[in-house]
Design an enzyme around this catalytic site. Structure first.
Site, short mmCIF file in Angstrom:
data_model
loop_
_atom_site.label_atom_id
_atom_site.label_comp_id
_atom_site.label_asym_id
_atom_site.label_seq_id
_atom_site.Cartn_x
_atom_site.Cartn_y
_atom_site.Cartn_z
N CYS A 149 0.62 -1.14 -0.12
CA CYS A 149 -0.02 0.01 0.10
C CYS A 149 0.82 1.16 -0.03
CB CYS A 149 -0.94 0.16 1.29
SG CYS A 149 -1.89 1.44 1.33
N CYS B 66 0.48 3.17 3.49
CA CYS B 66 1.08 2.85 4.96
C CYS B 66 2.01 1.78 4.65
CB CYS B 66 0.03 2.22 5.65
SG CYS B 66 -0.88 0.41 5.15
N CYS C 47 -7.33 -1.04 1.73
CA CYS C 47 -6.30 -1.37 2.66
C CYS C 47 -6.98 -1.35 4.18
CB CYS C 47 -5.05 -0.36 2.70
SG CYS C 47 -3.91 -0.80 3.74
N CYS D 29 -4.83 1.41 6.77
CA CYS D 29 -4.93 2.89 6.46
C CYS D 29 -6.39 3.22 6.10
CB CYS D 29 -3.92 3.34 5.68
SG CYS D 29 -3.78 2.98 4.03
N CYS E 19 -9.16 -5.50 -9.21
CA CYS E 19 -9.01 -4.36 -10.35
C CYS E 19 -8.14 -3.07 -9.28
CB CYS E 19 -10.00 -4.00 -11.03
SG CYS E 19 -9.59 -2.76 -12.17
#
Ligand code: FE
Length: 147
Positions: A46, A49, A95, A98, A120
């Protein structure tokens, strides 16, 4: 992870901010998508984070213009939410650490993958970490010694 809007704006590029914090979507077939296609073995984290989300093992070419994975590598770092925006019912993927928006999950599209699911994902919010080459050569050395 709790950050103020101001902190996110400082940390992220405007494009990343738009996707992660404002549920945006990058245009298809972007530069990040071209880079994604060329990336070898490694993990995808991510951009907000740093949590690991996917790896090259789950990557496949869906020809849709956005990075596609048939599964996550770290399910514990992802969460899904029903998304009814734009008059569609979709499954949004975020995510978990975060709460950043990543993209959507589609399924039953007929891809010849182990799950028939397509994560996607917006390439701009994925940070690619290539596998360490020394780890690979160390494994090779080990294999050689065994012979
Ligand atoms: Fe995150």
């Amino acid at each position: 992870m709790q950050k103020t809007d101001e902190e996110w704006r400082k940390q992220l590029t405007p494009g990343q901010y738009k996707i992660l914090r404002e549920h945006g979507t990058e245009r298809p077939f972007s530069d990040t998508y071209d880079k994604f296609k060329k990336q070898g073995k490694g993990t995808y984290h991510c951009a907000g984070c740093g949590a690991e989300l996917f790896s090259s093992r789950e990557k496949f070419d869906a020809h849709c213009g956005w990075p596609a994975f048939f599964d996550a590598s770290k399910h514990e770092n992802l969460k899904t939410i029903k998304d009814t925006s734009f008059g569609m019912v979709r499954v949004e993927v975020r995510c978990k650490k975060c709460n950043g928006h990543l993209g959507h999950i589609f399924e039953g599209e007929g891809f010849k993958t182990p799950t028939d699911q397509r994560y996607c994902i917006n390439g701009a919010v994925l940070k690619f970490v290539p596998d360490k080459p020394e780890a690979k050569s160390a494994a090779k050395e080990k294999a050689k010694k065994k012979q």
